[in-house]
Motif scaffolding. Sequence first.
Motif, mmCIF file in Angstrom:
data_model
loop_
_atom_site.group_PDB
_atom_site.id
_atom_site.type_symbol
_atom_site.label_atom_id
_atom_site.label_comp_id
_atom_site.label_asym_id
_atom_site.label_seq_id
_atom_site.Cartn_x
_atom_site.Cartn_y
_atom_site.Cartn_z
ATOM 1 N N THR A 20 -4.965 1.446 -1.553
ATOM 2 C CA THR A 20 -6.371 1.212 -0.837
ATOM 3 C C THR A 20 -6.979 2.676 -0.379
ATOM 4 N N SER A 54 -4.165 1.161 4.808
ATOM 5 C CA SER A 54 -4.152 -0.338 5.657
ATOM 6 C C SER A 54 -2.360 -0.238 5.796
ATOM 7 N N ASN A 55 -1.385 -1.560 6.024
ATOM 8 C CA ASN A 55 -0.481 -1.642 6.047
ATOM 9 C C ASN A 55 0.387 -0.986 6.856
ATOM 10 N N ASN A 67 1.114 -1.097 0.027
ATOM 11 C CA ASN A 67 -0.442 0.093 -0.301
ATOM 12 C C ASN A 67 0.905 1.043 0.145
#
Length: 202
Positions: free
Chosen positions: A31, A35-36, A26
């Motif tokens: 996204t 996220s991440n 990401n």
Amino acid sequence: MKKLMMITALLLVVAITGSSQAALINQSFETGDLSNWVSSIPDGGYANVVTTYTSDLGNVYLPMDGSYFAELKTDGPGSFTKIEQTGYFSAGDIIQGYAAFDAQDYVPYNDNAFVQIFDNTFNQLISVWTKNVSNVGDYGDSPWEYWSYAVAASGNYTAVFGVANQGDSILDSRALFDYGVKVPEPSTLLLLGAGMVGLGFA
């Protein structure tokens, strides 16, 4: 047979090139969220993923890669907002991206923004990009600016994006970040490709 070997060699080069983009997940926030990424946000601060940003001077920022980028705000004297991610990088890879700073304060309240790279023991190696109020002027903006870091030895590295407030809790600056990736150096790929094709001819 020679033709098949050459095609195989070229496909290997393409595969290696493509797989080199996977160290950060990401990486340009496509996204639509964080996220991440691991975030650290004080009360009153935030880390948002946005499609556009307009500074207090009216300057409009659009994504440098894809459709999204991150906007970070902090709050309170000495506090900071940051997001970070760790990935494995090979020697010769380049960690790179874009950053911008919207100073919504004035000197001597020297708010600042930064991109820092840490090694696998979380020792800070370098601040590859920094901006503060004194750089851009009272209530000033910086444009999107490119930054990069060449990895010397294979291992895990952490990229940290952040913005800090200095001295007061009234005016809080913003920082923007986009496109954190790893790519192999062109010379490395060229040598690898030449070797593969040479094997195909052989």
